[in-house]
Design an enzyme around this catalytic site. Sequence first.
Site, short mmCIF file in Angstrom:
data_model
loop_
_atom_site.label_atom_id
_atom_site.label_comp_id
_atom_site.label_asym_id
_atom_site.label_seq_id
_atom_site.Cartn_x
_atom_site.Cartn_y
_atom_site.Cartn_z
N ASP A 1 -1.65 -0.24 6.20
CA ASP A 1 -1.68 0.54 7.43
C ASP A 1 -3.08 0.71 7.98
O ASP A 1 -3.25 1.29 9.06
CB ASP A 1 -1.12 1.95 7.19
CG ASP A 1 -2.09 2.78 6.37
OD1 ASP A 1 -2.41 2.36 5.24
OD2 ASP A 1 -2.56 3.81 6.87
N ASP B 1 0.87 -1.17 0.00
CA ASP B 1 0.00 0.00 0.00
C ASP B 1 0.91 1.23 0.00
O ASP B 1 2.11 1.12 0.31
CB ASP B 1 -0.87 -0.03 1.26
CG ASP B 1 -1.61 1.27 1.48
OD1 ASP B 1 -2.24 1.76 0.52
OD2 ASP B 1 -1.55 1.80 2.61
N ASN C 1 0.32 10.35 -8.11
CA ASN C 1 0.73 10.55 -6.71
C ASN C 1 1.79 9.52 -6.31
O ASN C 1 2.70 9.83 -5.54
CB ASN C 1 -0.46 10.42 -5.77
CG ASN C 1 -1.51 11.49 -5.97
OD1 ASN C 1 -1.29 12.43 -6.73
ND2 ASN C 1 -2.65 11.35 -5.32
N ASP D 1 -0.37 5.09 0.80
CA ASP D 1 -0.74 6.10 1.80
C ASP D 1 -0.79 5.49 3.20
O ASP D 1 -1.55 4.56 3.45
CB ASP D 1 -2.09 6.72 1.45
CG ASP D 1 -2.02 7.48 0.13
OD1 ASP D 1 -1.23 8.44 0.08
OD2 ASP D 1 -2.70 7.10 -0.82
N ARG E 1 -9.20 17.27 -9.26
CA ARG E 1 -8.05 17.65 -10.12
C ARG E 1 -7.21 18.72 -9.43
O ARG E 1 -5.98 18.66 -9.42
CB ARG E 1 -8.56 18.19 -11.46
CG ARG E 1 -8.44 17.21 -12.62
CD ARG E 1 -8.65 17.88 -13.96
NE ARG E 1 -9.88 18.66 -14.03
CZ ARG E 1 -11.08 18.13 -14.29
NH1 ARG E 1 -11.21 16.84 -14.51
NH2 ARG E 1 -12.15 18.89 -14.34
N GLY F 1 -10.06 9.83 -3.10
CA GLY F 1 -10.33 11.26 -2.91
C GLY F 1 -11.69 11.70 -3.44
O GLY F 1 -12.41 12.45 -2.77
N LYS F 2 -12.06 11.26 -4.63
CA LYS F 2 -13.35 11.66 -5.21
C LYS F 2 -14.49 11.09 -4.36
O LYS F 2 -15.46 11.77 -4.06
CB LYS F 2 -13.47 11.15 -6.66
CG LYS F 2 -12.48 11.82 -7.61
CD LYS F 2 -12.76 11.47 -9.07
CE LYS F 2 -12.36 10.05 -9.44
NZ LYS F 2 -10.90 9.81 -9.43
N ARG G 1 -14.30 10.37 -1.26
CA ARG G 1 -14.28 11.06 0.04
C ARG G 1 -15.03 12.39 -0.04
O ARG G 1 -15.78 12.75 0.86
CB ARG G 1 -12.81 11.26 0.47
CG ARG G 1 -12.62 11.75 1.89
CD ARG G 1 -11.16 11.61 2.30
NE ARG G 1 -10.76 10.22 2.24
CZ ARG G 1 -9.55 9.79 1.87
NH1 ARG G 1 -8.60 10.66 1.56
NH2 ARG G 1 -9.27 8.50 1.83
C1 XBP Z 1 -5.55 5.96 0.54
C2 XBP Z 1 -6.64 6.87 0.24
C3 XBP Z 1 -6.43 7.79 -0.82
C4 XBP Z 1 -5.92 9.16 -0.52
C5 XBP Z 1 -6.44 10.11 -1.56
O1 XBP Z 1 -6.09 4.68 0.87
O2 XBP Z 1 -7.70 6.78 0.79
O3 XBP Z 1 -7.71 7.95 -1.32
O4 XBP Z 1 -6.35 9.62 0.74
O5 XBP Z 1 -5.99 9.79 -2.81
P1 XBP Z 1 -5.16 3.40 0.89
P2 XBP Z 1 -6.74 10.37 -4.12
O6 XBP Z 1 -3.90 3.77 1.58
O7 XBP Z 1 -5.95 2.39 1.69
O8 XBP Z 1 -4.94 2.94 -0.52
O9 XBP Z 1 -7.25 11.73 -3.78
O10 XBP Z 1 -5.67 10.41 -5.18
O11 XBP Z 1 -7.86 9.43 -4.47
MG MG Z 2 -3.10 3.10 3.37
#
Ligand code: XBP
Ligand code: MG
Length: 253
Positions: free
Chosen positions: A184, A10, A129, A12, A84, A54-55, A57
């Site tokens: 995580d 993973d 990202n 993030d 974006r 993100g979208k 969320r």
């Molecule tokens: C990570 C996320 C991602 C970022 C946002 O989840 O939830 O959505 O917060 O990224 P994980 P984008 O670590 O479980 O994959 O805005 O690019 O969608």
């Molecule tokens: Mg994560």
Amino acid sequence: MAQLEALIFDVDGTLADTERDGHRPAFNQAFEEAGLSWRWSVADYAELLTVTGGKERIAYFMQRHLPEFKPPGDVQAFIADLHRRKTAHYLRLLREGHIPLRPGVKRLLDEARAAGLRLAIATTTTPENVSQLLEATLGRESIAWFEVIGAGDVVPAKKPAPDIFVYALEKLGLDAAVCMAFEDSQNGLLSAHGAGLSTIVTTNDYTQAQDFQAAVLVVDQFGEPDQPFTLQRGEAQGAQYVDIALIRRLLAA
Ligand code: XBP
Ligand code: MG
């Protein structure tokens, strides 16, 4: 007995603590730029993080917290435009070097490569990202260390659905039994476990109270020889940091 062949990471929260000081301020900068008064505090963001992507969320936030709000024009286009802008701000934060890797990540990747293991990524975040984080922290050539980068909308159902880990396994052409996943969050663990993967969890401030019963090991970080992890669940078998030998033993157990 299953022999370890690949590690699937993973991004993030696992490779780097990206959420509190990366994604969250980038969302807020996008809101400000779009003339919206919405601001997500560190505390607000804990609830919002239960929705991956993100979208997704932003859509959840609007439905849950601003049910009266009517965006100008099409709602999907409105969300896509905000997202974006958010991605542009997030990429700038990464480029400026605000977001380091977590302890032990670089060492573990170096050890894996030296041991001839294959590497993959399974994340819900936007593909750019991932490449920008790798470039900013490990250099541009590190992007090619990962044979598969499964990211964002490449699968329709984001975590906790298993799809992104299934995608990574299919692209690697490997059975889950010869891979270890690294996550995580509970959503991430559900996703990896749903794909049949053994999973090591490294917690962070946002995820430490979540349910990680299905993990083979839960620690607060991968750790380093001079910076041991704190064991939260599982059998570390005397190890003080996550290395290839420990991963092999956990997979075989
Ligand atoms: C990570 C996320 C991602 C970022 C946002 O989840 O939830 O959505 O917060 O990224 P994980 P984008 O670590 O479980 O994959 O805005 O690019 O969608
Ligand atoms: Mg994560």
